[in-house]
Design an enzyme around this catalytic site. Sequence first.
Site, mmCIF file in Angstrom:
data_model
loop_
_atom_site.group_PDB
_atom_site.id
_atom_site.type_symbol
_atom_site.label_atom_id
_atom_site.label_comp_id
_atom_site.label_asym_id
_atom_site.label_seq_id
_atom_site.Cartn_x
_atom_site.Cartn_y
_atom_site.Cartn_z
ATOM 1 C CB CYS A 249 4.700 -2.756 -4.951
ATOM 2 S SG CYS A 249 5.358 -4.367 -4.825
ATOM 3 C CB CYS B 131 2.776 -5.420 -4.892
ATOM 4 S SG CYS B 131 3.663 -5.517 -3.199
#
Length: 157
Positions: free
Chosen positions: A83, A86
Site C-alpha cells: 500500500c 500506508c
Amino acid sequence: MSDPAGESTGSTGDELEAIRERKLAKLREKAAEGTLGTDADEGDDAGNGAGSPDEPIHYEGGSFEEALAGHDLVLVDFHADWCGPCKMLEPILEDVAATTSATVLKVDADVHQGLTSQYGVRGLPTLLLFRGGEPVERLVGAQNEERLRSVIDRHAS
C-alpha cells in the site's frame, strides 16, 4: 510546501522531510545526552506521555485486547506492505508515536485478516483510535500529522 502553521499546501515530500529533520534532531539530542538506545522515558518537551512507547509497536498476533491493555490511548494502523499511502504514513506515525501520549500499534491487514474484518476495515490505510480498549475514532486514507494530533488531543485525558 508547508505554511507557517504546518499545514500541507501540496508537497508531501516537504512534509516528510520536515518529519525526518525533527527525528534526526531528536536522535542527535539523545546521543548527546547518552540516552540513545535506552528505554528510559525522558519526558521530552514534545509531550510524550509516560508509558507510551516512542516507536510504533508491531502487532504479532495473540490477544488484540491484551495488545491494547496497559495503554490508555492507542492509534491502530491497519496497513499492508503493498500500500503506497500506508508507506507515506509510516514516518508520520513514527513522529506521532515519539511525540504524543498515544501508543501506535501497527497491524498488517494481510497477515491479520480476521482482525481486519472484525473492525470493518475496507480500505487501507485505516486508523482506529482506541481509548480504554474501545474504538472512539476512525480515519480512512493517508492523514497528515496535524490531523492525527488533533484527533489524539481530542481524546487524550
